[in-house]
Design an enzyme around this catalytic site. Sequence first.
Site, short mmCIF file in Angstrom:
data_model
loop_
_atom_site.label_atom_id
_atom_site.label_comp_id
_atom_site.label_asym_id
_atom_site.label_seq_id
_atom_site.Cartn_x
_atom_site.Cartn_y
_atom_site.Cartn_z
N LYS A 103 2.09 11.67 2.67
CA LYS A 103 1.83 11.43 4.09
C LYS A 103 2.90 12.12 4.94
CE LYS A 103 -0.31 6.88 3.23
NZ LYS A 103 -0.39 5.48 3.71
N PHE A 149 -3.79 -2.59 12.22
CA PHE A 149 -2.91 -1.43 12.05
C PHE A 149 -3.67 -0.09 12.05
CE2 PHE A 149 -3.92 -3.12 7.80
CZ PHE A 149 -4.46 -1.99 7.18
N ARG A 177 -0.37 4.29 -8.88
CA ARG A 177 -0.15 3.15 -7.99
C ARG A 177 1.16 2.43 -8.36
NH1 ARG A 177 -3.53 1.99 -3.56
NH2 ARG A 177 -2.88 -0.19 -3.81
N ASN A 207 4.50 5.03 4.77
CA ASN A 207 5.00 4.68 3.44
C ASN A 207 4.94 5.84 2.45
OD1 ASN A 207 2.27 4.70 3.28
ND2 ASN A 207 2.02 2.60 2.56
N HIS A 210 0.02 8.09 -0.48
CA HIS A 210 -1.20 7.31 -0.74
C HIS A 210 -1.60 7.49 -2.20
CE1 HIS A 210 -5.44 6.13 -0.50
NE2 HIS A 210 -5.69 7.24 -1.18
P1 IDP Z 1 -2.36 1.11 -0.07
O1 IDP Z 1 -2.02 2.37 0.62
O2 IDP Z 1 -1.19 0.53 -0.81
O3 IDP Z 1 -3.61 1.19 -0.90
P2 IDP Z 1 -4.01 -0.32 1.91
O4 IDP Z 1 -4.08 -1.81 2.06
O5 IDP Z 1 -5.18 0.40 1.35
O6 IDP Z 1 -2.65 0.02 1.09
O7 IDP Z 1 -3.68 0.27 3.37
C1 IDP Z 1 -3.77 1.64 3.65
C2 IDP Z 1 -2.58 2.05 4.47
O8 IDP Z 1 -2.58 1.36 5.70
C3 IDP Z 1 -1.23 1.68 3.85
O9 IDP Z 1 -0.79 2.63 2.90
C4 IDP Z 1 -0.34 1.63 5.06
O10 IDP Z 1 0.01 2.96 5.49
C5 IDP Z 1 -1.25 1.03 6.10
N1 IDP Z 1 -1.14 -0.47 6.12
C6 IDP Z 1 -1.65 -1.33 5.24
N2 IDP Z 1 -1.34 -2.62 5.57
C7 IDP Z 1 -0.63 -2.55 6.70
C8 IDP Z 1 -0.02 -3.56 7.55
O11 IDP Z 1 -0.12 -4.77 7.29
N3 IDP Z 1 0.65 -3.11 8.63
C9 IDP Z 1 0.76 -1.79 8.93
N4 IDP Z 1 0.20 -0.82 8.19
C10 IDP Z 1 -0.48 -1.19 7.06
MG MG Z 2 -5.63 1.58 -0.34
#
Ligand code: IDP
Ligand code: MG
Length: 394
Positions: A103, A149, A177, A207, A210
């Site tokens: 990202k 978000f 993962r 973060n 992905h």
């Molecule tokens: P993942 O990337 O670990 O699979 P997901 O729940 O699929 O997590 O969420 C996709 C992306 O959305 C996350 O990687 C993060 O960038 C963002 N995200 C997820 N949950 C939150 C949150 O609670 N607050 C802010 N951003 C979030």
């Molecule tokens: Mg995801």
Amino acid sequence: MDTRTGEGCRFAFNVRWLDPNTHLIWHYQLFYYTHDQSIEMFDIKNQRIFLKRVSHPEIHLEHLYLGASISLYSRQLIIESYGDEFSRKHLQGFQETTFALIKPDGIKNMGRIIDLIFSNGFLIKELRMCKLSVEDARNFYKIHSGKPFYEALTQFMASGLCVAMDLVAENAVRRWRTLLGPTNSQDARDRDPNSIRALFGTDSTQNACHGSDSLESAKQESDFFFRDRNFGSCARLENCTLCIIKPHLVFDGVAGQVIDLVLKKFDVTAMEMVTFSQPNAAEFYEIYKGVLPDFHAMVHELASGPFIAMEISNKDGQGNPVSSFREFCGPPDSQACRIVRPNTLRAKYGINKIKNGVHCTDLPEDGVLECKFIFKHSFNPFVDAMEYTNHNLR
Ligand code: IDP
Ligand code: MG
């Protein structure tokens, strides 16, 4: 036929080869014996042994995945399918593909992230740097639409460059993962301090990377980024020079280290993993034909497997980076380079004149041309060899 041979196994693949001279397509069965890393080939049309069993320690089982292109005695073979049930059963799980995305906040650390990918045993099958629009980002993350978000997430994803990759490994989805760690970078630092998100992530949205959560989403997400080669294209094609991390370094898993060193001095404004056919490589190196005695060996190395090409720009985006980047790479012969310029890329990563780690553009006026050659064409080693032959037969 018995598939067990001594202590090892015999795996079978169906491969094809396009003879660039006669324009004929040949189909072979390729057998790989893990016991001594030997290869044997059987000519399907003529029903006879084409290549007697010979050891090829440079070829490892993990390089033999579906769609891979391998170079054997200057022939570029494409692996089309498994050659028997035993191979399919044993290799399918082993060769799982997942989709990974660096990202925008991870881009400054992409060299270190790619190095972790290799050092954790993944192979990179596809790689492309892209720039998403807000609409692209909304599509990519549409399952999260409506969540609090979502807006911040999609704005962030469109705020800079990304690097999309297909990663191959045993249980690739789960392993990637795990290597990423928890979604929230702060949680990751608390709970899994060596994970990628702990090391390179910023907060809960930003973060660093992905990873697909299932085989189905891996396929979908990979298609999203790779089906249309012009998708999110980010090459600037001005004030730039070309760097190619040669196949031998990609093969050795050190491409991430090279990228990390380059990023300390230059900007990488486009990047892509490309596989050249021999005709592609001959065309790319055309200016050296008849000039450099090693022309054929150079062509052979460049077409020997996937390489990573980068469009390099100066950090301020101004001026022509061709000569400063050449200085950074060092003279062409890595052995000489280690004596006269020991701190250069070729001294550190090259072996000799041919396997010298990286190609860089030679002439200031060729930077844009070479970048266009890579980033404005599509390369399919099979189709290209065919078109090249057609062209030469006309
Ligand atoms: P993942 O990337 O670990 O699979 P997901 O729940 O699929 O997590 O969420 C996709 C992306 O959305 C996350 O990687 C993060 O960038 C963002 N995200 C997820 N949950 C939150 C949150 O609670 N607050 C802010 N951003 C979030
Ligand atoms: Mg995801």
